[in-house]
Scaffold this motif. Structure first.
Motif, PDB file in Angstrom:
ATOM      1  N   ARG A  69      -2.185  -8.318  42.552  1.00  0.00           N
ATOM      2  CA  ARG A  69      -3.171  -7.429  41.938  1.00  0.00           C
ATOM      3  C   ARG A  69      -4.330  -8.249  41.400  1.00  0.00           C
ATOM      4  N   THR A  70      -5.503  -7.639  41.397  1.00  0.00           N
ATOM      5  CA  THR A  70      -6.665  -8.299  40.804  1.00  0.00           C
ATOM      6  C   THR A  70      -6.490  -8.336  39.292  1.00  0.00           C
ATOM      7  N   ASP A  71      -7.236  -9.199  38.636  1.00  0.00           N
ATOM      8  CA  ASP A  71      -7.210  -9.215  37.174  1.00  0.00           C
ATOM      9  C   ASP A  71      -8.163  -8.160  36.632  1.00  0.00           C
ATOM     10  N   ARG A  72      -8.365  -8.134  35.331  1.00  0.00           N
ATOM     11  CA  ARG A  72      -9.217  -7.094  34.753  1.00  0.00           C
ATOM     12  C   ARG A  72     -10.676  -7.223  35.176  1.00  0.00           C
ATOM     13  N   ASN A  73     -11.066  -8.402  35.690  1.00  0.00           N
ATOM     14  CA  ASN A  73     -12.430  -8.617  36.182  1.00  0.00           C
ATOM     15  C   ASN A  73     -12.562  -8.377  37.684  1.00  0.00           C
ATOM     16  N   GLY A  74     -11.495  -7.911  38.329  1.00  0.00           N
ATOM     17  CA  GLY A  74     -11.525  -7.645  39.762  1.00  0.00           C
ATOM     18  C   GLY A  74     -11.387  -8.887  40.616  1.00  0.00           C
ATOM     19  N   CYS A  75     -10.858  -9.999  40.051  1.00  0.00           N
ATOM     20  CA  CYS A  75     -10.739 -11.266  40.784  1.00  0.00           C
ATOM     21  C   CYS A  75      -9.292 -11.535  41.198  1.00  0.00           C
TER      22      CYS A  75
END
Length: 157
Positions: A69-75
């Motif tokens: 899954r991406t992190d909270r920043n979409g990375c």
């Protein structure tokens, strides 16, 4: 009796469509080479695709090389282990899907990303969404006008 019902149902449908048109958005992203590769996924308004599912496929393979899954920043980070064309698919579970392809070449015993990305960063214009909303409303009102004009013409004859 039919005219008020038709008018009220048309208003209800138009209001529902304008809400969904106004709040919908697409996706955008890019792959950035560093020690590993950073996949950044975002919606077209710049909001990150936080905690979206990621699946990475290695060259010449149908099995997922890595998922997460991406992190909270979409990375999301990936360290590739062989050269070739890699595929990254990011999905947020609500119908938004981003697919990126990137190539990795073997250079001096180190794998480095080549500057070939299938979906480079898009330049977003501030007026793009309002213009789409106005165009959508124009189409809806135009179709309603055609329907009402057709019904009025039939009633006269």
């Amino acid at each position: 009796m039919k005219t008020p019902f038709l008018l009220l149902s048309s208003i209800a449908v138009i209001s529902m469509l304008t809400v969904s048109i106004g709040w919908s958005h697409g996706v955008d992203g890019y792959v950035e080479p560093i020690e590993a590769h950073c996949v950044t996924a975002m919606y077209d308004d710049g909001e990150p695709m936080s905690y979206a599912a990621v699946e990475i496929k290695a060259p010449n393979s149908e099995i997922a090389f890595q998922t997460g899954r991406t992190d909270r920043n979409g990375c999301f980070m990936i360290k590739t282990d062989n050269p070739g064309d890699w595929q990254v698919v990011v999905s947020d579970g609500t119908g938004h899907r981003l697919a990126l392809d990137f190539s990795v070449s073997a250079d001096k015993e180190n794998l480095q990303a080549v500057e070939k990305v299938s979906s480079p960063r898009a330049i977003h214009h501030a007026m793009e969404r309002p213009i789409k909303i106005i165009a959508g409303l124009s189409i809806i009102f135009g179709l309603c006008g055609i329907v009402y004009g057709w019904k009025a013409r039939r009633n006269v004859l």
